[in-house]
Design a protein around this motif. Sequence first.
Motif, PDB file in Angstrom:
ATOM      1  N   ALA A 177      25.590  46.532 -18.889  1.00  0.00           N
ATOM      2  CA  ALA A 177      24.290  45.987 -18.467  1.00  0.00           C
ATOM      3  C   ALA A 177      23.150  46.849 -19.003  1.00  0.00           C
ATOM      4  O   ALA A 177      22.143  46.320 -19.503  1.00  0.00           O
ATOM      5  N   LYS A 201      17.629  40.518 -18.994  1.00  0.00           N
ATOM      6  CA  LYS A 201      18.382  39.280 -18.966  1.00  0.00           C
ATOM      7  C   LYS A 201      19.208  39.204 -17.684  1.00  0.00           C
ATOM      8  O   LYS A 201      19.430  40.206 -17.023  1.00  0.00           O
ATOM      9  N   ILE A 236      23.713  41.159 -13.304  1.00  0.00           N
ATOM     10  CA  ILE A 236      24.912  40.417 -13.654  1.00  0.00           C
ATOM     11  C   ILE A 236      25.544  40.028 -12.322  1.00  0.00           C
ATOM     12  O   ILE A 236      25.927  40.879 -11.532  1.00  0.00           O
ATOM     13  N   TYR A 286      20.518  44.001 -19.439  1.00  0.00           N
ATOM     14  CA  TYR A 286      20.658  43.044 -18.339  1.00  0.00           C
ATOM     15  C   TYR A 286      19.996  43.621 -17.101  1.00  0.00           C
ATOM     16  O   TYR A 286      20.222  44.770 -16.733  1.00  0.00           O
ATOM     17  N   GLY A 307      23.017  37.840 -16.394  1.00  0.00           N
ATOM     18  CA  GLY A 307      24.330  37.416 -16.850  1.00  0.00           C
ATOM     19  C   GLY A 307      25.217  37.080 -15.671  1.00  0.00           C
ATOM     20  O   GLY A 307      24.904  37.405 -14.526  1.00  0.00           O
TER      21      GLY A 307
END
Length: 192
Positions: A147, A39, A155, A152, A41
């Motif tokens: 993270a 992901k 970020i 993640y 962020g």
Amino acid sequence: MRKAMKIKNIAVLLIYCLFGAGAPLLAQVEGIPVGGDKKIGFLQFALVLEGTEEAKLEIGKVRSYMEGKQADYDSQRTQLEELKKQYLEQERGLTEQTKVEMQRTITDNEKNLRRMQEDIQADISNRRDVLFNRLSGKVQIILNDFATQNNYGAILFVDQLQGYFDPSLDVTQEIIRLYNERHPVSAAGSTP
């Protein structure tokens, strides 16, 4: 519109560099998992630094220090103004020797006041930098752990980006919460 496209292109390039050419780039920018299940962020770094309990405590200490120094400065400035006023009121009746001495005293006091102001500003900047560096190091460790634990791939700090990001991707409050858990401030007002 053009600025938004430029930012989107920069974000695509950044993510491309981070995760390679294998993943569909447009999907990465849209907040869809990157590189499989990774992901993206966003973090408001300045808010994290100001929002932690430790930062609030330490910033309060710096403010108190600044207020004390400001009081010292104001006191010396008032003394200088009084000396100038006294000189102007008595100037006609003073001997040349006394005039020269008073003028020298006024000039010396003005120089000392300027130096004091410069020293205070330098000291406050130094205190701010030391605090920022100490807190930044702790935040970076928490951010790395967060993270990794939450999958993640990136970020990004919103503070240094312009453009739009979906607020649901903002992890700022979670990082503040984790920071406060790892670095609690005791009731006495200091960090353990």
